[in-house]
Design a protein around this motif. Structure first.
Motif, PDB file in Angstrom:
ATOM      1  N   ARG A 171       0.829  -1.206   0.000  1.00  0.00           N
ATOM      2  CA  ARG A 171       0.000   0.000   0.000  1.00  0.00           C
ATOM      3  C   ARG A 171       0.863   1.255   0.000  1.00  0.00           C
ATOM      4  NH1 ARG A 171      -4.436  -2.183   4.335  1.00  0.00           N
ATOM      5  NH2 ARG A 171      -5.783  -3.248   2.833  1.00  0.00           N
ATOM      6  N   TYR A 174       2.025   1.767  -3.426  1.00  0.00           N
ATOM      7  CA  TYR A 174       0.872   2.180  -4.226  1.00  0.00           C
ATOM      8  C   TYR A 174       0.589   3.665  -4.039  1.00  0.00           C
ATOM      9  CZ  TYR A 174      -3.959   2.189  -5.971  1.00  0.00           C
ATOM     10  OH  TYR A 174      -5.117   2.463  -6.656  1.00  0.00           O
ATOM     11  N   TRP A 181      -4.318  10.067  -5.123  1.00  0.00           N
ATOM     12  CA  TRP A 181      -5.215   9.181  -4.384  1.00  0.00           C
ATOM     13  C   TRP A 181      -4.880   9.191  -2.903  1.00  0.00           C
ATOM     14  CZ3 TRP A 181      -4.465   4.748  -8.443  1.00  0.00           C
ATOM     15  CH2 TRP A 181      -5.115   5.122  -9.633  1.00  0.00           C
ATOM     16  N   LYS A 224     -12.136   4.835  -7.930  1.00  0.00           N
ATOM     17  CA  LYS A 224     -11.653   3.589  -8.526  1.00  0.00           C
ATOM     18  C   LYS A 224     -10.233   3.273  -8.060  1.00  0.00           C
ATOM     19  CE  LYS A 224     -12.439   2.279 -12.691  1.00  0.00           C
ATOM     20  NZ  LYS A 224     -12.521   2.203 -14.160  1.00  0.00           N
ATOM     21  N   GLY A 225      -9.420   4.317  -7.837  1.00  0.00           N
ATOM     22  CA  GLY A 225      -8.065   4.092  -7.359  1.00  0.00           C
ATOM     23  C   GLY A 225      -8.016   3.506  -5.967  1.00  0.00           C
ATOM     24  N   ASN A 226      -9.047   3.780  -5.166  1.00  0.00           N
ATOM     25  CA  ASN A 226      -9.074   3.277  -3.791  1.00  0.00           C
ATOM     26  C   ASN A 226      -9.932   2.025  -3.627  1.00  0.00           C
ATOM     27  OD1 ASN A 226      -7.810   5.404  -1.653  1.00  0.00           O
ATOM     28  ND2 ASN A 226      -8.536   6.460  -3.467  1.00  0.00           N
ATOM     29  N   TYR A 227     -11.071   1.988  -4.301  1.00  0.00           N
ATOM     30  CA  TYR A 227     -12.006   0.869  -4.128  1.00  0.00           C
ATOM     31  C   TYR A 227     -12.008  -0.099  -5.305  1.00  0.00           C
ATOM     32  CZ  TYR A 227     -14.079   3.122  -0.018  1.00  0.00           C
ATOM     33  OH  TYR A 227     -14.293   3.662   1.224  1.00  0.00           O
ATOM     34  N   GLN A 228     -11.223   0.197  -6.326  1.00  0.00           N
ATOM     35  CA  GLN A 228     -11.087  -0.672  -7.500  1.00  0.00           C
ATOM     36  C   GLN A 228     -12.368  -0.816  -8.306  1.00  0.00           C
ATOM     37  OE1 GLN A 228      -7.845  -1.257  -7.667  1.00  0.00           O
ATOM     38  NE2 GLN A 228      -7.720  -0.418  -5.598  1.00  0.00           N
ATOM     39  N   GLU A 229     -13.320   0.087  -8.114  1.00  0.00           N
ATOM     40  CA  GLU A 229     -14.557   0.084  -8.893  1.00  0.00           C
ATOM     41  C   GLU A 229     -15.195   1.467  -8.811  1.00  0.00           C
ATOM     42  OE1 GLU A 229     -17.413  -2.674  -7.338  1.00  0.00           O
ATOM     43  OE2 GLU A 229     -16.936  -2.181  -5.259  1.00  0.00           O
TER      44      GLU A 229
END
Length: 290
Positions: A171, A174, A181, A224-229
């Motif tokens: 993380r 990332y 983000w 999307k960068g944090n929750y992938q959706e």
């Protein structure tokens, strides 16, 4: 194979103080090593490049990489941990190597683990300048304490702690690679909580943008960068989770469940439910799946 299949084995962990003059010259290790500079300064030479390590710097040394380390005076405090990414039958027998490359025997060279960069969730650089040192140090020193005290079931505990440490580092890398983000992580977390708390109705992007004073297209990218959706898909899944609870634990009709989770019609509800869950609400209620 993905990182989710990791089963790390902690071979050695120590909070060491190295007093100068001292150096490790042209060494290879058989496993992975995370070397953290807590105090002092080191110079690590690897593949023709020299890296200076100061407090908050973390080095990842990989199996079979030839390297040298110089410890600058007067001393260096360098908590470190040696580990295998996966437990193997000979993991307990493989030593931590301190010898130079020239002194390693052919038998010892067979102990070198295979480096698998493809199994790391993000590319790990040789040196990481940590931002969140508190979280990292907490886990690292817990690993060291557990290894040294060796309480009952220590090996199992060390495996879990090592996984936590690798996730913490993944993380960190990332966020370093995605500074926007990281800067907005608290805002995005708040938006996620808002969506999870409002499962009784539809929420539009325009509403979110107005509620949190952010451009809706920028919001989508950050979310999307944090929750992938995307946020609306995240909200739909949260509404369906609420619907599953109602189907499982109440006697509300399917139409009533659709109304209580904000769907405009039973047809829209059933279509969305089947698309996400792979079965109709009626089948879910009959089978009792969660």
């Amino acid at each position: 194979m993905k990182a989710s299949y990791w089963s790390p084995y902690v071979r050695y962990a120590c909070d060491s103080y190295v007093h100068s003059p001292y150096a490790l010259t042209d060494r290879i290790i058989f496993d992975y090593e995370l070397l953290y500079v807590k105090e002092g300064e080191i110079a690590l030479t690897l593949g023709g490049d020299t890296f200076t390590g100061k407090p908050r710097d973390l080095f990842l040394l990989c199996p079979g990489e030839r390297h040298s380390i110089d410890f600058h005076p007067p001393y260096v405090r360098q908590p470190h941990v040696h580990f295998d990414l996966f437990y193997q039958e000979d993991s307990p027998e493989v030593p931590v190597n301190l010898k130079s490359f020239a002194k390693i025997t052919p038998v010892e060279r067979q102990m070198v683990r295979k480096h698998r960069p493809d199994l790391f969730p993000v590319p790990f650089p040789t040196v990481i300048h940590l931002r969140n040192t508190a979280a990292f140090e907490s886990i690292l020193f817990e690993i060291i304490t557990t290894f040294e005290q060796n309480p009952p079931y220590a090996e199992l505990e060390l495996k879990g702690l090592m996984l936590n440490l690798l996730v913490c580092l993944s993380r960190e890398i990332y966020w370093i690679n995605n500074p926007d983000w990281y800067k907005h992580v608290n805002l995005i977390t708040e938006i996620g909580q808002y969506l999870a708390a409002n499962t009784n109705r539809e929420i539009s992007l325009d509403e979110l943008a107005a509620q949190f004073n952010i451009n809706k297209y920028y919001l989508i990218r950050l979310f999307k960068g944090n929750y992938q959706e995307p946020p609306i898909h995240f909200h739909l899944k949260k509404r369906l989770e609420a619907a599953k609870q109602l189907l499982q634990f109440t006697n509300f009709s399917i139409t009533e469940v659709a109304e209580k989770t904000g769907f405009p019609s039973i047809h829209t509800f059933c279509r969305s439910f089947k698309r996400i869950e792979g079965m109709s609400p009626k089948q879910f209620r009959e089978h009792g799946y969660l």
